[in-house]
Structure formats: C-alpha cells, structure tokens
Design a protein around this motif. Structure first.
Motif: not given
Length: 380
Positions: A64-73
């Motif tokens: 879930r946190h990695d999805i957040g980092h992904l969206a931050a792209g």
C-alpha cells in the motif's frame, strides 16, 4: 501508411496521445490508485484483525505504501485536475452481488481481486506517457498475487490443521512387525501427524514402508476418523515422488531440499508441503512460497539429528508473534522442556525420540498431547 493486423508488425505511427486521451488516462490512473489503496487497506485489516498475522499485515501495508510512492510519480495537482467525481458515469453502476458478502473471507477475496485488477489498469494506462510507472505497477501486481495466495493458504491450513498438535517422526524400525506395532500405538494414542523418515532405506524399501504405513493407519484408525481429524496425517520426509506414489497426505522438505514451487510441480496442488525453517526470515519466506506448515528449530540438542547450532525458544517467540501459518517446534523437545516451548507461544511440536524411543510410546504421546491441548486452550 497501412497496418496489417495479421502480420504481427505494427506499422502505425507512434503518435503521442491527444489532450483528451491524456485527460482520460489520468482520470483512470487516479481512480485506480485510489481503488488499489482502498482494497489493500481492506486486506491489511483482515490480516491484522481476522488472521492476526503480523507478517502478512506488514506485507499488505508495504504494498500500500509502495502504491503511494508510485502515485507520487504523477504530481497530486495533475491528478486532482483530472479528477471529476461528480460527472463520473460509473458512480451509479452497481451490481446486486456487490451489496452483500457471504462472509469475511468473501470480503477480502473481493478486495484482493479489486487490487489486482486495478494494478493491471494502472500498468496499461500508464503506458501513455509514464512507462516507468507501468513497469513498477506490474511488479506490484505480482507482489499482490503472492500476498493473496499466502493469505488464503494461511487461512485454509490454519483451519485444516486446527486440531493437529502432536507430530511424530518415525523410522522403518527393524522389522515390519515392529513397525506395525509402533504405528498402532501411535494411532491409538491420537498422534496427529506421522512423518516417515529413514535415511537407511533404499528408495524401494522406503516406498514399501510408506505404503505399509498408509495401510496400517487405515486399518487402525477408527471409522470416520478422516472427517474428525482422528486419523493422523501421513508425511514423507524429503521425497515428494515417493509421497505421491504412496498416496500420503504430504511431504516435508528442508532448506537444502527442493523448494516449495518445485515440490508442487511433482505432487500437485492438494498435498501438504511442510518446510523446515531455522530463522524468522526463512519462516516468512516459507509463508510467501506457499508452504502448508513450517517446522521451527532445532530448539534443543537432539539425539536423532546433529546440528551445529540451535535457535532456542527466541526463534519460536518470533514466529508466534507474527506468523499464523501452522508451525511446529522441533528439535530435542521432551515432556520436561515442553513448558519452555509453550511459554514461547507454541502449542504444536514435532518429536522423534521423545515418543518413538520411549519405553511406552503410547503413554509418552498421550502425555505430550495432553500438555499441548492445555497450552492451546491457554493461548486461544
């Protein structure tokens, strides 16, 4: 310029998406980022509060946190500008089957599917201008598949082995008559799992002994024992091929033997696959690899197998604190040191000499089982 759809060669010009396409793609990405995060939160809460499995809850949280980092792209402002919830034609589209769930597991299965499908949507639509994001979404999708499998298998095997507390390793004995006598005593003492382990036997002898074990257990077990878990599960040590030929219930492998995925290619999806673990990292990996249960040890020095080091009860406490997949403490466990094992949070043990070398194996097994049942009741 032409494009022959049957040729396998795409001659279409590689044109950038139009402004309208870009806006639509961003809306899709925004919706699916939210959908993945929401679905993973449902999964994480199930692992945390229903399974009470810290390891799997941590995996869900990390994805879930990695999805957040992904969206931050993509900048939050860009996604916010593309969002149009009030005019989203999909907000009113609902199926009747989405309004109710048969049980908590159905809730989490639906959410895992939503996560996987949304990650696929992100992977595809990110190709319109965000290729690195697309590749990262693909890897997260594979991690989501692994988490979903581990979560479902943990729930399944926890139920399947709920009453399986005492696991006894036996060899082939000096004769078939002696072997049959031991097996009968252990079946009547309600041993839960029997593992055949004998490095002295040839492959043919080991197969014959496994077939004899199966026939003896079927002969000695009470009627209906299969359904009431009163028949011991039968496991072969190290040899998935022989376990399959003898039609046993499972196979157990160590860290130096075949990995779980290779074993599965031999025995298929239904057979139990146990894995020996000697560290918390190995235990965590066994869960993600799809093991049916794990052995944890060696806890104490043993007369039946020599080890250079012992994990002690500290390792058991680590496993008990974060893993709900059925786990058996193993290595030098006796009735005398069993309280140290149960104090570490374990109510399952695998033993060899403590039962099979006892003057009265049946009594030794019953005493261990009584203590394990009491420990399980306290830990419930």
């Amino acid at each position: 310029m032409t494009y022959d759809k049957n040729s396998g060669d795409d001659h279409r010009p590689n044109l950038p998406p139009s402004s309208g396409e870009q806006l639509a793609a961003l809306r899709i990405l925004d919706a699916n980022f939210n959908r993945v995060s929401e679905g993973l939160r449902v999964v994480e809460e199930y692992c945390r509060f229903a399974l009470e499995d810290r390891h799997l809850a941590q995996n869900a949280k990390e994805i879930r946190h990695d999805i957040g980092h992904l969206a931050a792209g993509i900048s939050p402002e860009t996604l916010a500008k593309a969002r149009e919830t009030l005019r989203d034609v999909g907000t009113g589209v609902t199926l009747g089957s989405e309004k109710t769930r048969a049980g908590i597991l159905d809730v989490v299965i639906a959410s895992t599917k939503r996560v996987e499908q949304s990650l696929r949507a992100i992977e595809e639509y990110a190709k319109l201008g965000y290729p690195q994001l697309s590749a990262a979404a693909k890897q997260l999708r594979y991690r989501a598949y692994t988490l979903a499998r581990a979560m479902l298998l943990t729930d399944h095997h926890r139920q399947q082995m709920a009453k399986r507390l005492l696991y006894v390793l036996i060899d082939g004995r000096a004769s078939d008559a002696e072997f049959a006598s031991l097996v009968r005593m252990l079946v009547e003492a309600r041993v839960d799992v029997l593992q055949l382990r004998d490095k002295r036997l040839t492959d043919r002898q080991l197969l014959e002994k496994a077939q004899l074990l199966k026939s003896l257990v079927e002969q000695f077990a009470p009627a209906g024992a299969e359904e009431t878990a009163e028949r011991p599960l039968l496991v072969m040590n190290d040899r998935p091929d022989l376990a399959l030929l003898a039609r046993l219930d499972g196979v157990h492998v160590g860290q130096d033997e075949l990995p779980v995925d290779a074993v599965r290619k031999i025995v298929g999806p239904e057979m139990l696959v146990g894995v020996s673990t000697h560290s918390i990292e190995q235990a965590r990996q066994a869960v993600l690899d799809g093991a049916s249960y794990i052995g944890c040890g060696p806890v104490f020095p043993s007369n039946t197998k020599q080890f250079g080091s012992f994990v002690g009860t500290e390792f058991l406490a680590q496993v008990a604190a974060e893993i709900q997949l059925p786990a058996f403490a193993i290595g030098g466990i006796t009735l005398e040191n069993l309280p140290q094992v149960t104090a570490a949070g374990f109510s399952r043990v695998a033993v060899s000499a403590a039962v099979s070398s006892a003057a009265d194996p049946a009594t030794a097994a019953r005493l261990l089982k009584t203590e394990l049942l009491a420990a399980a009741a306290r830990q419930a």
